[in-house]
Design a protein around this motif. Structure first.
Motif, PDB file in Angstrom:
ATOM      1  N   ALA A 130      82.916  79.183   6.710  1.00  0.00           N
ATOM      2  CA  ALA A 130      84.125  78.369   6.910  1.00  0.00           C
ATOM      3  C   ALA A 130      85.333  79.269   7.152  1.00  0.00           C
ATOM      4  N   ARG A 131      85.463  80.326   6.380  1.00  0.00           N
ATOM      5  CA  ARG A 131      86.582  81.265   6.565  1.00  0.00           C
ATOM      6  C   ARG A 131      86.557  81.883   7.961  1.00  0.00           C
ATOM      7  N   ARG A 132      85.380  82.301   8.394  1.00  0.00           N
ATOM      8  CA  ARG A 132      85.266  82.909   9.730  1.00  0.00           C
ATOM      9  C   ARG A 132      85.587  81.891  10.816  1.00  0.00           C
ATOM     10  N   ALA A 133      85.133  80.646  10.634  1.00  0.00           N
ATOM     11  CA  ALA A 133      85.383  79.609  11.640  1.00  0.00           C
ATOM     12  C   ALA A 133      86.872  79.304  11.780  1.00  0.00           C
ATOM     13  N   LEU A 134      87.601  79.402  10.690  1.00  0.00           N
ATOM     14  CA  LEU A 134      89.023  79.062  10.686  1.00  0.00           C
ATOM     15  C   LEU A 134      89.938  80.261  10.946  1.00  0.00           C
ATOM     16  N   ALA A 135      89.382  81.448  10.953  1.00  0.00           N
ATOM     17  CA  ALA A 135      90.164  82.680  10.916  1.00  0.00           C
ATOM     18  C   ALA A 135      91.204  82.838  12.019  1.00  0.00           C
ATOM     19  N   ASP A 136      90.849  82.640  13.261  1.00  0.00           N
ATOM     20  CA  ASP A 136      91.798  82.971  14.330  1.00  0.00           C
ATOM     21  C   ASP A 136      92.482  81.762  14.967  1.00  0.00           C
ATOM     22  N   GLY A 137      92.202  80.566  14.478  1.00  0.00           N
ATOM     23  CA  GLY A 137      92.857  79.372  15.007  1.00  0.00           C
ATOM     24  C   GLY A 137      92.216  78.802  16.256  1.00  0.00           C
ATOM     25  N   THR A 138      91.206  79.466  16.787  1.00  0.00           N
ATOM     26  CA  THR A 138      90.555  79.006  18.011  1.00  0.00           C
ATOM     27  C   THR A 138      89.878  77.656  17.823  1.00  0.00           C
ATOM     28  N   LEU A 139      89.247  77.450  16.698  1.00  0.00           N
ATOM     29  CA  LEU A 139      88.521  76.203  16.446  1.00  0.00           C
ATOM     30  C   LEU A 139      89.450  74.998  16.557  1.00  0.00           C
ATOM     31  N   LEU A 140      90.623  75.080  15.985  1.00  0.00           N
ATOM     32  CA  LEU A 140      91.589  73.986  16.070  1.00  0.00           C
ATOM     33  C   LEU A 140      92.113  73.839  17.491  1.00  0.00           C
ATOM     34  N   ALA A 141      92.424  74.948  18.147  1.00  0.00           N
ATOM     35  CA  ALA A 141      93.013  74.905  19.486  1.00  0.00           C
ATOM     36  C   ALA A 141      92.064  74.345  20.535  1.00  0.00           C
ATOM     37  N   GLU A 142      90.758  74.561  20.381  1.00  0.00           N
ATOM     38  CA  GLU A 142      89.804  74.203  21.425  1.00  0.00           C
ATOM     39  C   GLU A 142      89.183  72.820  21.273  1.00  0.00           C
ATOM     40  N   GLU A 143      89.366  72.173  20.174  1.00  0.00           N
ATOM     41  CA  GLU A 143      88.680  70.899  20.020  1.00  0.00           C
ATOM     42  C   GLU A 143      89.628  69.720  20.135  1.00  0.00           C
ATOM     43  N   ARG A 144      89.057  68.574  20.401  1.00  0.00           N
ATOM     44  CA  ARG A 144      89.863  67.376  20.600  1.00  0.00           C
ATOM     45  C   ARG A 144      89.838  66.449  19.395  1.00  0.00           C
ATOM     46  N   ARG A 145      88.703  66.211  18.822  1.00  0.00           N
ATOM     47  CA  ARG A 145      88.595  65.253  17.717  1.00  0.00           C
ATOM     48  C   ARG A 145      88.747  65.916  16.348  1.00  0.00           C
ATOM     49  N   GLY A 146      88.561  67.200  16.247  1.00  0.00           N
ATOM     50  CA  GLY A 146      88.830  67.905  15.014  1.00  0.00           C
ATOM     51  C   GLY A 146      87.710  67.978  14.002  1.00  0.00           C
ATOM     52  N   ARG A 147      86.534  67.449  14.328  1.00  0.00           N
ATOM     53  CA  ARG A 147      85.476  67.411  13.316  1.00  0.00           C
ATOM     54  C   ARG A 147      85.024  68.780  12.826  1.00  0.00           C
ATOM     55  N   PRO A 148      84.665  69.722  13.690  1.00  0.00           N
ATOM     56  CA  PRO A 148      84.247  71.034  13.168  1.00  0.00           C
ATOM     57  C   PRO A 148      85.358  71.700  12.348  1.00  0.00           C
ATOM     58  N   PHE A 149      86.595  71.597  12.823  1.00  0.00           N
ATOM     59  CA  PHE A 149      87.715  72.167  12.087  1.00  0.00           C
ATOM     60  C   PHE A 149      87.833  71.515  10.710  1.00  0.00           C
TER      61      PHE A 149
END
Length: 135
Positions: free
Chosen positions: A6-25
């Motif tokens: 989870a920390r790695r997924a959230l680390a650089d902000g890419t996950l939030l920037a690239e998704e539309r519905r937000g589920r993985p984030f």
């Protein structure tokens, strides 16, 4: 192991920037909030700001439910109550939000908080035409 993912997924902000519905984030934030609510809160603040910027009431309501959960895990019941009540007001017809909001509201109600939001959430779930199961 899941906390580190989870920390790695959230680390650089890419996950939030690239998704539309937000589920993985959001899922990564939930994992982090269960382990360390203080570490998850800045991520929720970020998604709430992004939802305001994009004008997404759905994302804003879900982010507030999940941030309320982090506040609850941290023991900040007043903050949890405020976020959850706001989320319920933002999305009264979405059966999924009142259902999950109700789960959190039940925990807050046990602490003698948020009975009104619990009642509103249950009523909203029952009014929804999709006939989801309501507790």
């Amino acid at each position: 192991e899941s906390i580190e993912l989870a920390r790695r997924a959230l680390a650089d902000g890419t996950l939030l920037a690239e998704e539309r519905r937000g589920r993985p984030f959001m899922h990564a934030c939930i994992v982090l909030a269960m382990a360390d609510p203080d570490e998850a809160l800045p991520h929720y603040h970020t998604v709430i700001a992004a939802a305001h910027e994009r004008g997404s009431l759905f994302t804003l309501a879900w982010a507030k439910v999940l941030r309320a959960q982090a506040f609850f895990f941290r023991g900040d019941l007043a903050e949890a109550e405020a976020d959850l009540a706001n989320a319920i007001r933002l999305s009264p017809r979405d059966a999924a939000l009142p259902f999950w909001g109700m789960v959190l509201a039940a925990g807050l109600a046990r602490a003698n908080r948020l009975q009104e939001a619990l009642d509103e959430s249950l009523n909203s779930c029952r009014r929804d035409g999709r006939r989801r199961r309501c507790p």
